[in-house]
Design a protein around this motif. Structure first.
Motif, PDB file in Angstrom:
ATOM      1  N   ALA A   1      -2.324 -36.646 -10.972  1.00 37.36           N
ATOM      2  CA  ALA A   1      -1.718 -35.318 -11.141  1.00 37.36           C
ATOM      3  C   ALA A   1      -2.200 -34.674 -12.432  1.00 37.36           C
ATOM      4  O   ALA A   1      -2.573 -33.491 -12.462  1.00 37.36           O
ATOM      5  N   ARG A   2      -2.206 -35.454 -13.493  1.00 38.03           N
ATOM      6  CA  ARG A   2      -2.626 -34.964 -14.805  1.00 38.03           C
ATOM      7  C   ARG A   2      -4.132 -34.665 -14.835  1.00 38.03           C
ATOM      8  O   ARG A   2      -4.571 -33.626 -15.328  1.00 38.03           O
ATOM      9  N   GLU A   3      -4.919 -35.574 -14.275  1.00 33.87           N
ATOM     10  CA  GLU A   3      -6.377 -35.466 -14.338  1.00 33.87           C
ATOM     11  C   GLU A   3      -6.895 -34.293 -13.513  1.00 33.87           C
ATOM     12  O   GLU A   3      -7.812 -33.569 -13.940  1.00 33.87           O
ATOM     13  N   TYR A   4      -6.299 -34.075 -12.321  1.00 34.16           N
ATOM     14  CA  TYR A   4      -6.791 -33.024 -11.433  1.00 34.16           C
ATOM     15  C   TYR A   4      -5.959 -31.746 -11.502  1.00 34.16           C
ATOM     16  O   TYR A   4      -6.288 -30.756 -10.840  1.00 34.16           O
ATOM     17  N   GLY A   5      -4.877 -31.754 -12.271  1.00 30.74           N
ATOM     18  CA  GLY A   5      -4.047 -30.561 -12.388  1.00 30.74           C
ATOM     19  C   GLY A   5      -3.356 -30.179 -11.098  1.00 30.74           C
ATOM     20  O   GLY A   5      -3.223 -29.000 -10.772  1.00 30.74           O
ATOM     21  N   VAL A   6      -2.911 -31.197 -10.335  1.00 32.89           N
ATOM     22  CA  VAL A   6      -2.196 -30.964  -9.086  1.00 32.89           C
ATOM     23  C   VAL A   6      -0.746 -31.428  -9.258  1.00 32.89           C
ATOM     24  O   VAL A   6      -0.514 -32.609  -9.523  1.00 32.89           O
ATOM     25  N   PRO A   7       0.231 -30.555  -9.109  1.00 29.03           N
ATOM     26  CA  PRO A   7       1.627 -30.958  -9.292  1.00 29.03           C
ATOM     27  C   PRO A   7       2.081 -31.957  -8.233  1.00 29.03           C
ATOM     28  O   PRO A   7       1.627 -31.918  -7.083  1.00 29.03           O
ATOM     29  N   VAL A   8       2.993 -32.819  -8.631  1.00 28.90           N
ATOM     30  CA  VAL A   8       3.670 -33.727  -7.705  1.00 28.90           C
ATOM     31  C   VAL A   8       5.134 -33.306  -7.621  1.00 28.90           C
ATOM     32  O   VAL A   8       5.801 -33.167  -8.654  1.00 28.90           O
ATOM     33  N   ILE A   9       5.626 -33.058  -6.409  1.00 32.46           N
ATOM     34  CA  ILE A   9       7.069 -32.883  -6.203  1.00 32.46           C
ATOM     35  C   ILE A   9       7.623 -34.252  -5.841  1.00 32.46           C
ATOM     36  O   ILE A   9       7.350 -34.778  -4.763  1.00 32.46           O
ATOM     37  N   GLU A  10       8.375 -34.830  -6.764  1.00 28.63           N
ATOM     38  CA  GLU A  10       8.951 -36.159  -6.557  1.00 28.63           C
ATOM     39  C   GLU A  10      10.384 -36.000  -6.053  1.00 28.63           C
ATOM     40  O   GLU A  10      11.286 -35.629  -6.810  1.00 28.63           O
ATOM     41  N   ASP A  11      10.585 -36.274  -4.783  1.00 26.20           N
ATOM     42  CA  ASP A  11      11.889 -36.123  -4.128  1.00 26.20           C
ATOM     43  C   ASP A  11      12.630 -37.460  -4.261  1.00 26.20           C
ATOM     44  O   ASP A  11      12.219 -38.461  -3.686  1.00 26.20           O
ATOM     45  N   ASP A  12      13.749 -37.468  -4.992  1.00 26.77           N
ATOM     46  CA  ASP A  12      14.399 -38.742  -5.338  1.00 26.77           C
ATOM     47  C   ASP A  12      15.899 -38.743  -5.039  1.00 26.77           C
ATOM     48  O   ASP A  12      16.715 -38.965  -5.933  1.00 26.77           O
ATOM     49  N   PRO A  13      16.308 -38.534  -3.780  1.00 28.56           N
ATOM     50  CA  PRO A  13      17.740 -38.579  -3.482  1.00 28.56           C
ATOM     51  C   PRO A  13      18.319 -39.988  -3.462  1.00 28.56           C
ATOM     52  O   PRO A  13      19.541 -40.158  -3.499  1.00 28.56           O
ATOM     53  N   TYR A  14      17.440 -41.017  -3.391  1.00 31.69           N
ATOM     54  CA  TYR A  14      17.909 -42.387  -3.199  1.00 31.69           C
ATOM     55  C   TYR A  14      17.643 -43.290  -4.402  1.00 31.69           C
ATOM     56  O   TYR A  14      17.918 -44.484  -4.346  1.00 31.69           O
ATOM     57  N   GLY A  15      17.111 -42.745  -5.473  1.00 35.29           N
ATOM     58  CA  GLY A  15      16.744 -43.564  -6.618  1.00 35.29           C
ATOM     59  C   GLY A  15      17.910 -44.305  -7.252  1.00 35.29           C
ATOM     60  O   GLY A  15      17.744 -45.409  -7.777  1.00 35.29           O
TER      61      GLY A  15
END
Length: 404
Positions: free
Chosen positions: A200-214
């Protein structure tokens, strides 16, 4: 006198013309049948809702803060944001109130982020078997989906993500469920989280981290979210639906501070504002300090139900069946033998046995057959007796298919 034509047809947007009721809506209607044992929807167990403590907190808010029933600016419950900051520390994430944006549940949060990041017809990267609510979010955008496989034990194939990015593709964002994956139940390994954060950092692509169960973790050692590894390019989505109650409709997003004003504009176009009363009621409950004991109760009860279901599957399903033990969440993904016709199995289970589940095909992306001989089973909502009875009934129907 003006004549109104009678041959005119209402013209919907093209995506609305093509859309159909989601599998979730179909399952809601199905599970409304009296006496049905449902392993279908991802329902938390309502018998475990902290009703007394939450009622007391709610009454305090109504008595002391009647203005919370009025319109107000979005996200006014700063004490709720402060509590979320402390809650996220338990997940290994350091954040600030300025990075937290409150939403009407996680589904709205994902929708808002998509609207913020995704151009019509744009690219999105996700797993080939994925949460159906996310696919619904993409429909109005006409998005083009890039998909990667998922390991039932260690989660998303991040090497495949890297290959897509190395080939020059630049999705608007990557969607990932890192713990208690819906529907697969898998949790991403530490090595994969580190690599996803780096990509994500290297290519500048955002990650949407969906964490309802963490927060619903059943092992002593837990792995922090990807958000803990990358602050700028990972947008974290959390929710109180699974750990408190779905009816409060409160979720949150953690984004770079500069984006919260943009989210405010997006949210205003949806519903003006998250319900102030709900925000303050949840904040008042969190301030009692009772959430920690409540989470311990949920983990203990859900772990027990998970183990009951796994034992029942081992006892009543064919030996060729594969069912991974999830370390988080509410779901067990079951890979059945190839002879099983899962749609027919579901029909017979409902009509003959009074048992429902979700067929794996409901979670496939276009072109995938990864869920053809699979099912998703929810273990959080049923009693131990219902789990044993329902799994045995499904097992009998599977065996009947073998002998045909």
């Amino acid at each position: 006198m003006t004549t109104i034509p009678t041959d005119k047809k209402l013209r919907l947007a093209s995506w609305a013309e093509q859309t159909a009721p989601s599998p979730m809506q179909d399952m809601l209607a199905l599970t409304a049948r009296p006496g049905l044992i449902s392993f279908g929807l991802g329902l938390p167990n309502q018998e475990l809702f902290p009703r007394v403590a939450f009622a007391h907190a709610s009454m305090q808010v109504l008595h002391n803060k009647p203005h919370t029933l009025q319109y107000g600016p979005a996200g006014v419950a700063h004490n709720l944001k402060a509590s979320i900051v402390q809650l996220m520390k338990q997940r290994g994430v350091t954040t600030s109130e300025e990075q937290i944006f409150l939403t009407t549940g996680a589904q709205q949060a994902i929708n808002m982020l998509a609207r913020l990041l995704l151009e019509p017809g744009g690219l999105v990267l996700a797993e080939e078997v994925i949460y159906t609510g996310f696919l619904q979010v993409l429909e109005p955008f006409g998005a083009k989906l890039l998909t990667v496989p998922t390991c039932p034990k260690t989660g998303m194939d991040v090497d495949a993500v890297e290959a897509i990015l190395q080939a020059g593709q630049r999705p608007s964002f990557i969607y990932a469920i890192t713990d208690g994956h819906n529907p697969l139940g898998s949790s991403m390994s530490q090595a994969k989280r580190e690599k996803l954060a780096r990509l994500a950092r290297e290519y500048g692509v955002p990650v949407i981290e969906d964490d309802p169960y963490g927060f619903l973790a059943y092992e002593e050692l837990t792995i922090p979210p990807v958000k803990a590894l990358e602050n700028e390019w990972v947008f974290y989505v959390g929710s109180f639906s699974k750990i408190l109650a779905p009816g409060v409709r409160i979720g949150w997003v953690i984004v770079p501070e500069a984006l919260t004003n943009k989210l405010s504009i997006v949210k205003e176009s949806y519903d003006i504002n998250t319900a102030n009363w709900s925000q303050h009621a949840v904040a008042a409950y969190l301030e009692t300090g009772e959430l920690a004991d409540h989470l311990d109760l949920l983990r203990r009860e859900y772990r027990s139900r998970r183990d009951t279901m796994l034992r029942a599957i081992q006892s009543h399903f064919p030996s060729e069946t594969r069912a991974e033990q999830p370390s988080n969440g509410m779901f067990i993904w079951v890979q059945l033998p190839d002879f099983v016709d899962v749609p027919t199995l579901l029909r017979d289970a409902v009509e003959q046995k009074g048992v429902a589940f979700f067929p794996g095909q409901a979670f496939e992306t276009a072109g995938s057959v990864a869920g053809k001989h699979s099912m998703r089973l929810n273990f959080s909502n049923a009693t131990h007796e219902q789990i044993e009875q329902g799994i045995q009934a499904i097992g009998e129907l599977i065996e009947a298919q073998r002998t045909k």
